[in-house]
Scaffold this motif. Structure first.
Motif, PDB file in Angstrom:
ATOM      1  N   GLY A  65      20.807 -15.763 -22.777  1.00  0.00           N
ATOM      2  CA  GLY A  65      20.168 -15.793 -23.942  1.00  0.00           C
ATOM      3  C   GLY A  65      21.308 -15.365 -25.208  1.00  0.00           C
ATOM      4  O   GLY A  65      21.172 -15.944 -26.222  1.00  0.00           O
ATOM      5  N   ILE A  66      21.919 -14.440 -25.042  1.00  0.00           N
ATOM      6  CA  ILE A  66      22.802 -13.930 -25.961  1.00  0.00           C
ATOM      7  C   ILE A  66      23.774 -14.993 -26.203  1.00  0.00           C
ATOM      8  O   ILE A  66      24.044 -15.073 -27.513  1.00  0.00           O
ATOM      9  CB  ILE A  66      23.547 -12.525 -25.608  1.00  0.00           C
ATOM     10  CG1 ILE A  66      22.689 -11.230 -25.461  1.00  0.00           C
ATOM     11  CG2 ILE A  66      24.657 -12.218 -26.652  1.00  0.00           C
ATOM     12  CD1 ILE A  66      23.304 -10.223 -25.035  1.00  0.00           C
ATOM     13  N   VAL A 114      22.098 -17.588 -28.588  1.00  0.00           N
ATOM     14  CA  VAL A 114      21.851 -17.169 -29.773  1.00  0.00           C
ATOM     15  C   VAL A 114      23.292 -17.291 -30.781  1.00  0.00           C
ATOM     16  O   VAL A 114      23.270 -17.645 -31.830  1.00  0.00           O
ATOM     17  CB  VAL A 114      21.287 -15.881 -29.961  1.00  0.00           C
ATOM     18  CG1 VAL A 114      21.290 -15.396 -31.316  1.00  0.00           C
ATOM     19  CG2 VAL A 114      19.844 -15.856 -29.429  1.00  0.00           C
ATOM     20  N   SER A 135      23.641 -21.137 -32.322  1.00  0.00           N
ATOM     21  CA  SER A 135      22.677 -20.763 -33.245  1.00  0.00           C
ATOM     22  C   SER A 135      22.883 -21.771 -34.416  1.00  0.00           C
ATOM     23  O   SER A 135      21.681 -22.006 -35.177  1.00  0.00           O
ATOM     24  CB  SER A 135      22.891 -19.512 -33.946  1.00  0.00           C
ATOM     25  OG  SER A 135      24.100 -19.419 -34.464  1.00  0.00           O
ATOM     26  N   THR A 138      10.500 -24.220 -33.529  1.00  0.00           N
ATOM     27  CA  THR A 138      11.078 -22.973 -33.186  1.00  0.00           C
ATOM     28  C   THR A 138      11.382 -22.861 -31.816  1.00  0.00           C
ATOM     29  O   THR A 138      11.567 -21.685 -31.327  1.00  0.00           O
ATOM     30  CB  THR A 138      10.257 -22.000 -34.029  1.00  0.00           C
ATOM     31  OG1 THR A 138       8.941 -22.033 -33.643  1.00  0.00           O
ATOM     32  CG2 THR A 138      10.256 -22.057 -35.398  1.00  0.00           C
ATOM     33  N   SER A 171      14.927 -21.717 -30.311  1.00  0.00           N
ATOM     34  CA  SER A 171      15.400 -20.256 -30.571  1.00  0.00           C
ATOM     35  C   SER A 171      14.514 -19.364 -30.238  1.00  0.00           C
ATOM     36  O   SER A 171      14.778 -18.262 -29.653  1.00  0.00           O
ATOM     37  CB  SER A 171      15.155 -20.193 -32.314  1.00  0.00           C
ATOM     38  OG  SER A 171      13.934 -20.497 -32.820  1.00  0.00           O
ATOM     39  N   ALA A 172      13.060 -19.586 -30.119  1.00  0.00           N
ATOM     40  CA  ALA A 172      12.151 -18.674 -29.453  1.00  0.00           C
ATOM     41  C   ALA A 172      12.621 -18.597 -27.878  1.00  0.00           C
ATOM     42  O   ALA A 172      12.612 -17.367 -27.429  1.00  0.00           O
ATOM     43  CB  ALA A 172      10.781 -19.312 -29.467  1.00  0.00           C
ATOM     44  N   SER A 173      12.813 -19.608 -27.300  1.00  0.00           N
ATOM     45  CA  SER A 173      13.290 -19.664 -25.874  1.00  0.00           C
ATOM     46  C   SER A 173      14.622 -18.666 -25.546  1.00  0.00           C
ATOM     47  O   SER A 173      14.616 -17.887 -24.588  1.00  0.00           O
ATOM     48  CB  SER A 173      13.638 -20.766 -25.308  1.00  0.00           C
ATOM     49  OG  SER A 173      12.456 -22.050 -25.425  1.00  0.00           O
ATOM     50  N   ALA A 174      15.661 -18.720 -26.597  1.00  0.00           N
ATOM     51  CA  ALA A 174      16.703 -17.944 -26.536  1.00  0.00           C
ATOM     52  C   ALA A 174      16.111 -16.446 -26.670  1.00  0.00           C
ATOM     53  O   ALA A 174      16.701 -15.546 -25.670  1.00  0.00           O
ATOM     54  CB  ALA A 174      17.729 -18.341 -27.562  1.00  0.00           C
ATOM     55  N   TYR A 175      15.357 -16.139 -27.622  1.00  0.00           N
ATOM     56  CA  TYR A 175      15.063 -14.539 -27.600  1.00  0.00           C
ATOM     57  C   TYR A 175      14.072 -14.238 -26.609  1.00  0.00           C
ATOM     58  O   TYR A 175      14.013 -12.954 -25.987  1.00  0.00           O
ATOM     59  CB  TYR A 175      14.382 -14.495 -29.002  1.00  0.00           C
ATOM     60  CG  TYR A 175      15.101 -14.569 -30.058  1.00  0.00           C
ATOM     61  CD1 TYR A 175      16.280 -13.458 -30.340  1.00  0.00           C
ATOM     62  CD2 TYR A 175      15.294 -15.673 -30.915  1.00  0.00           C
ATOM     63  CE1 TYR A 175      17.127 -13.364 -31.270  1.00  0.00           C
ATOM     64  CE2 TYR A 175      16.113 -15.603 -32.047  1.00  0.00           C
ATOM     65  CZ  TYR A 175      17.017 -14.563 -32.159  1.00  0.00           C
ATOM     66  OH  TYR A 175      18.178 -14.747 -33.234  1.00  0.00           O
ATOM     67  N   ILE A 178      16.455 -13.208 -23.750  1.00  0.00           N
ATOM     68  CA  ILE A 178      17.090 -11.781 -23.993  1.00  0.00           C
ATOM     69  C   ILE A 178      16.041 -10.858 -23.586  1.00  0.00           C
ATOM     70  O   ILE A 178      16.393  -9.741 -22.781  1.00  0.00           O
ATOM     71  CB  ILE A 178      17.449 -11.684 -25.407  1.00  0.00           C
ATOM     72  CG1 ILE A 178      18.491 -12.750 -25.699  1.00  0.00           C
ATOM     73  CG2 ILE A 178      17.828 -10.104 -25.622  1.00  0.00           C
ATOM     74  CD1 ILE A 178      19.178 -12.741 -27.216  1.00  0.00           C
ATOM     75  N   ALA A 179      14.621 -10.931 -24.043  1.00  0.00           N
ATOM     76  CA  ALA A 179      13.746  -9.822 -23.789  1.00  0.00           C
ATOM     77  C   ALA A 179      13.718  -9.816 -22.292  1.00  0.00           C
ATOM     78  O   ALA A 179      13.343  -8.657 -21.709  1.00  0.00           O
ATOM     79  CB  ALA A 179      12.649 -10.345 -24.347  1.00  0.00           C
TER      80      ALA A 179
END
Length: 257
Positions: free
Chosen positions: A38-39, A42, A46, A55, A58-62, A65-66
């Motif tokens: 994830g990091i 991003v 990015s 989106t 980008s939402a998948s990447a965050y 991370i979560a």
């Protein structure tokens, strides 16, 4: 007390504790992998996000991370519950595993359903993004993303280098540019004035094909990681149930004794 001590350290309970500890180590590694992916997405990719109107990427990447952070925290709770033999904490651990498992299934289904939508939007919008936003005021992110895309994937234009003929930047350029300098095999200032195949990339299918391959490969990696973690979670939930039951029987036997 001695009988209770011996009861709590039966062979079955000890084996389950070691197995659950091994599971937690693997679970931590999996969580760390998801967090790292994830990091990396991003930090390193990015620039491509600015080229997508959706989106979803980008939402998948965050979300990755979560999820990685939650997995690491959940593994810590599991270790505490196992080492201290806290049955209530084992229940919390089981619920967290089950919730993450459900979220992975939902995320997997959404990723599969949205990929076709993202792919369609990408084909529709990438050429327009390049033609209308490249080198335009306030669109520095798009310009950087396009340049990085063309250099990394060794391509030029959305479908071909001819796409740049209708670019606002090309039409208003005072330097007789044919394509951006990032299309050149050896980038240098004003090298885009010459669009001969010996000078610029003439990849069949243009950048759109390479970008689609990249997104698909990312989804395959995420899918493989997700399946691996889901399998670990099923194993972890079974081990947690078995350890909970063993601790309950040991405590009951000790009280009766």
């Amino acid at each position: 007390m001695e009988a209770r001590y011996k009861r709590k350290n039966t062979c079955g309970t000890i084996c389950l504790k070691y197995l659950l500890f091994l599971f937690n180590v693997l679970f931590w590694v999996a969580g760390g992998t998801v967090l790292a992916v994830g990091i990396w997405t991003v930090a390193e990719k990015s620039d491509y996000i600015s080229l997508l109107n959706s989106t979803f990427y980008s939402a998948s990447a965050y979300i990755l991370i979560a999820t990685g952070i939650i997995v690491v925290v959940t593994g810590l709770i599991g270790c505490c519950a196992m080492l201290r033999e806290m049955r209530n904490l084992l229940i919390v651990y089981f619920i967290l595993l089950f919730c993450i498992f459900l979220l992975e299934i939902i995320a997997g289904v959404m990723a599969y359903m949205n990929y076709q939508k993202v792919d369609h939007e990408l084909r529709q919008n990438l050429r327009l993004t390049m033609q209308h936003k490249y080198m335009q005021p306030g669109e520095e992110g798009v310009t950087q993303g396009v340049d990085k895309l063309q250099q990394e994937f060794k391509c030029c234009g959305s479908d071909s280098s001819l796409d740049w003929a209708d670019s606002i930047w090309i039409l208003t350029s005072q330097n007789a540019m044919m394509v951006p300098d990032s299309c050149c095999k050896t980038p240098r200032e004003l090298c885009g004035q010459r669009d001969h195949p010996s000078n610029i990339y003439k990849l069949e299918g243009g950048c759109i094909g390479r970008l689609e391959e990249f997104i698909l490969s990312q989804l395959l990696i995420l899918g493989a990681v997700g399946i691996g973690i889901a399998f670990l979670q099923l194993l972890g939930m079974m081990l947690t149930c078995c350890l909970y039951q063993n601790l309950k029987e040991d405590r009951y036997s000790a009280c009766c004794f």
